[in-house]
Design a protein around this motif. Structure first.
Motif: not given
Length: 936
Positions: A122-125, A130-137
């Protein structure tokens, strides 16, 4: 109309605002007191400090909580709860990068904790990673395959990346797991809206609201969907209902005001009162905290002008502001700064960035932070380009961060704010005294409110279709949200009065709207066979549809603006009805500006009478059609340089008033008092330019280094002949010379399209791409040129340079710009040192050797061997050849110098310095020959 972005991903961030009640507060305060006692006896106990921090956070004492969290982490760096709770607090405080840092630290300690991974995503997004957020999710999904939140969050990222179909799959999977998941339902509504499936979008959105009546994103989206369906009365009702739930939803309130501007139910005074209510809700609480501005009260100093907008990309606002900026940037007394409130990267935004001094992305800043940034930047005059439309930052303007503030272009009504000093208009749009009472702002009138920039893809004007059809065809290209039952009744009355006429309606968003309109016309006894509907389409097809229309019919009470301009450019005038509010005067303003008052009606009866009369005067319609573009070009709307001059004078005038302590006052600008007036006069005089006269003069100015004069002539040529290959090519070269490499590319590309057989055009475009930092595209252009037989020395040199850049064997754009900066600053010794370093790093780079030779020449050193090496490595580099020619001259080797200059001019015929040096070398060679004869 504000349409919501996808909701923020569901995460594990606690919010201190969710404290329960005063009894719980008392418990928390008691706990804090107890922990304080423990702190004194156990000062180095991380757990005590963590507990204090946690309690302080819950009590809303965020500054103290931060200090306690930091101390706990310092005492115990692997304290998991302290790390993740401190990250949550930082996220709440919008310090996203720090939040991500601490979530990452927590995830290293607990890699299998899905809540941490979710919060990290959520923090990354939120910060746009966005690419890093996708990895986290996806990490969450690996830990919890049936997590509805994880699927929804992944869909949210995909939606933000524009991958709508993939996002839809993720949201549907989330809803399979959790059918009553309001966020996922809301996001599916957004997907359907983006795909143009309005009924499905409405269904998903209503389901989200049924589950959570206070769901802001869903309620915002609901108003947007209904608006697109033309259900304006329902939009108003839904906005009022939402504001009963939460009166602080500022974008819902802006949507209400925008919808009221389309309403036939309220008079202008009532709509004005609603705008004042907005100000009381969102501005009044700020007024006591307005600071005294520290801007220096010097009436003649250079001014810093800020522009705030979310629409500075391929958007209608950008099309209006760009031609003004192209001239306003030449005003020596102004410095232009942009605050872009949306993250877009397209040709329009990239071009705009080349026209201003400072460009700041502010979409992630809250109102307080944006206001502080504006104050820090020392903005003298701040201009809003949105009004109450989507992405506006009026709540920042409400904090009065600049001494003077104005609203322009984006919204045809008052903002309602006392902090907004001026509304920028023109004398046709808001005649003096007519509308002043409907504005909190004073009215500042330019020669025209905004310019019109014709689309490059517009086809030629076609003959009036009535000449072939034998009947008149009326048309409308306005969005459905402007169409009402009452308006259709008016148009139907005209269709009955002209019984053989047809009606074309374009821009339809779905079949449901088309069916509704057919039914309304049927109720007015207009047969379906007389109506033709077209769905919303791409720009080229939209413009071509005007070939089917003789006269456009305007909407009311919110008249067409951009559609009316485009229609007239395609030769189609608009029959419009004026009134006593700004939104209904847009079409009339355009007709007045272009000298077509016969298309302006005073009331409904006059509208019908004028429509019948015009339909019966085919020769007049045919003549207007063929004259339309000239009328537009000769009007103030067709002269962006004149509007820029008017704006320059207006800004200076309101600044002088402020410096003198005078309050804002309505007035009409005087472009003749601006330093830009000569530029404006030149552009007007050249509207009817003769290309065969202007081109040689432009070349002469260009070769002599008179770049502004050359630019004016090239642009004038392109105004009357947009596909003139040489003018496009040289305009691109000129833009590159001035350092506007991105702005050069469209001209160079157009030249190549117009004259693909010219080798120089291939080389110039490839070189422009290299200068703009696009070596891969440059390589493709060079290879294509060589395949088509354009395989000269310059092609090989460009091929070599592009390959070097792609292989990392040549200097990067940043390294080249560093050398250029040293050269322009006159730091020649540093330039030599930096160039020598590049030669060592890139021994095969002709550019590096050429700059090293230049640096040596500037310091009086022998550069012959250096420049010979540069030319050997880059035989197609005109600058290197010219520099070598200069070096031969310094050695009295005039014949060799002449050869170098001639080769440079073969590569670049517009190379002014090479022309001058060639002439000097020839004179020197002739003088040497004369001296040799005398000595004999």
């Amino acid at each position: 109309m504000q349409s919501s972005t996808p909701p923020s991903a569901r995460n594990a961030v606690p919010a201190s605002a969710n404290r329960a009640n005063s009894k719980a507060d008392n418990v928390i305060e008691a706990a804090i007191a107890n922990y304080r006692k423990m702190q004194s006896s156990l000062p180095k106990d991380a757990e005590v400090h963590y507990n204090i921090a946690h309690a302080l956070h819950l009590s809303g004492k965020t500054a103290d909580a931060q200090a306690a969290f930091r101390l706990a982490i310092k005492l115990k760096p692997n304290h998991l709860n302290a790390l993740k709770d401190y990250a949550a607090l930082l996220h709440e405080l919008e310090r996203y990068e720090e939040s991500v840092f601490h979530y990452r630290a927590a995830s290293l300690l607990a890699p299998e904790d899905p809540a941490i991974a979710c919060s990290l995503g959520a923090a990354l997004q939120t910060m746009g990673a966005l690419d890093e957020a996708l990895v986290a999710y996806r990490t969450v999904l690996e830990l919890m395959p049936d997590s509805a939140s994880a699927h929804n969050n992944i869909g949210s990222v995909l939606q933000n990346r524009g991958q709508i179909e993939l996002a839809q799959q993720s949201f549907l999977r989330a809803l399979e797991i959790e059918p009553n998941f309001a966020d996922a339902l809301c996001n599916m509504g957004v997907c359907m809206l983006q795909l143009g499936r309005l009924d499905e979008s409405l269904d998903y959105t209503r389901r989200a609201i049924a589950l959570n009546t206070a769901h802001l994103q869903a309620r915002t989206n609901l108003t947007s969907i209904l608006f697109k369906q033309g259900r304006n009365d329902e939009v108003i009702a839904q906005c009022r209902l939402a504001l009963e739930i939460n009166p602080d939803w500022k974008f819902i309130h802006s949507n209400l005001l925008f919808s009221l501007s389309h309403s036939e139910q309220l008079d202008p005074a009532a709509v004005f009162s609603e705008h004042l209510r907005y100000a009381e809700q969102f501005e009044a609480p700020q007024r006591d905290s307005w600071q005294r501005h520290a801007n220096v009260r010097d009436p003649e100093r250079r001014l810093r002008i800020g522009f705030v907008s979310a629409d500075l990309y391929n958007h209608v606002v950008s099309s209006f502001i760009t031609p003004v900026f192209e001239h306003l940037r030449h005003a020596k007394g102004l410095e232009l700064l942009v605050y872009a409130n949306s993250l877009h990267d397209d040709d329009s935004s990239r071009h705009l960035k080349t026209l201003v001094d400072v460009w700041r992305q502010v979409e992630k800043l809250n109102d307080e932070k944006l206001a502080r940034l504006i104050v820090k930047d020392g903005i003298d005059i701040l201009i809003d380009l949105s009004g109450h439309t989507g992405g506006n930052r009026l709540s920042t303007f409400a904090r009065k961060p600049a001494p003077l503030q104005a609203s322009w272009i984006g919204y045809p009504m008052t903002t309602g704010l006392q902090s907004m000093d001026y509304y920028i208009s023109d004398r046709f749009f808001s005649p003096p005294g007519l509308l002043d009472a409907q504005f909190t702002e004073k009215l500042l009138r330019l020669p025209a409110t905004a310019p019109f920039m014709p689309p490059a893809i517009a086809p030629a004007v076609s003959p009036a279709p009535a000449l072939k059809n034998g009947h008149i065809t009326f048309g409308s290209f306005n969005r459905p949200s402007k169409l009402s039952r009452k308006l259709i009744a008016r148009w139907a009355t005209l269709l009955r009065a002209v019984p053989d006429a047809r009606m074309v309606m374009a821009g339809m968003s779905d079949e449901g709207i088309t069916d509704t309109l057919r039914a309304w016309f049927a109720e007015e006894a207009i047969a379906s066979e007389r109506l033709v509907f077209h769905r919303h389409t791409h720009s080229a097809a939209y413009l071509k549809l005007h070939e089917q229309v003789d006269i456009c019919l305007d909407t009311s009470p919110y008249a067409g603006g951009t559609t009316t301009l485009y229609a007239l450019w395609m030769g189609v005038p608009t029959l419009t009805m004026t009134g006593l509010a700004l939104p209904c005067r847009v079409g009339a303003t355009i007709m007045w500006q272009t000298g077509l008052p016969e298309f302006i009606a005073d009331d409904e009866a006059d509208f019908i009478e004028k429509g019948v009369k015009l339909a019966g005067n085919l020769p007049h319609l045919a003549a207007v059609r063929m004259q339309a573009r000239a009328r537009m070009s000769n009007s103030a709307m067709g002269q962006p340089a004149l509007i820029a001059a008017g704006l320059d004078h207006a800004l200076r005038s309101i600044w002088r008033r402020w410096c003198a302590g005078l309050p804002p006052a309505s007035f009409e600008s005087e472009p003749e008092q601006s330093s830009l007036i000569e530029r404006a006069r030149s552009h007007k005089a050249l509207h009817e330019v003769k290309v065969d006269v202007a081109l040689p003069l432009a070349l002469q100015h260009h070769q002599a280094g008179r770049l502004e004069a050359a630019e004016t002539l090239y642009l004038a040529i392109l105004h009357v002949q947009a596909d003139h290959a040489i003018a496009n090519h040289n305009m691109g070269l000129l833009a590159g010379q001035l350092g506007y490499h991105d702005a050069a590319l469209p001209y160079l590309h157009k030249a190549l399209q117009c004259a693909g057989d010219e080798s120089d055009f291939h080389y110039s475009y490839a070189n422009g791409l290299l200068q703009a930092g696009q070596p891969q595209q440059a390589l493709a252009v060079i290879v294509a040129a060589i395949e088509h037989g354009h395989d000269g020395a310059q092609a090989q040199a460009l091929l070599h340079r592009a390959s070097q850049l792609l292989d990392g064997a040549g200097p990067s754009q940043a390294e080249e710009e560093q050398l250029i900066a040293l050269f322009e600053a006159g730091r020649h010794a540093e330039l030599e040192t930096a160039a020598q370093a590049l030669v060592t790093r890139y021994p095969a780079s002709g550019f590096a050797w050429s700059v090293l030779g230049t640096a040596q020449q500037l310091q009086g050193k022998d550069a012959l061997q250096t420049l010979l090496q540069a030319v050997e490595l880059a035989p197609g580099d005109a600058q290197a050849l010219s520099n070598l020619g200069n070096e031969w001259q310094s050695h009295d080797q005039h014949a060799q110098a002449i050869t170098c200059y001639e080769r440079a001019l073969e590569l670049d015929p517009q190379f002014t310095a090479a022309h001058e040096n060639l002439e000097r070398a020839r004179q020197a060679l002739a003088l040497a020959a004369d001296n040799a004869e005398l000595s004999e």
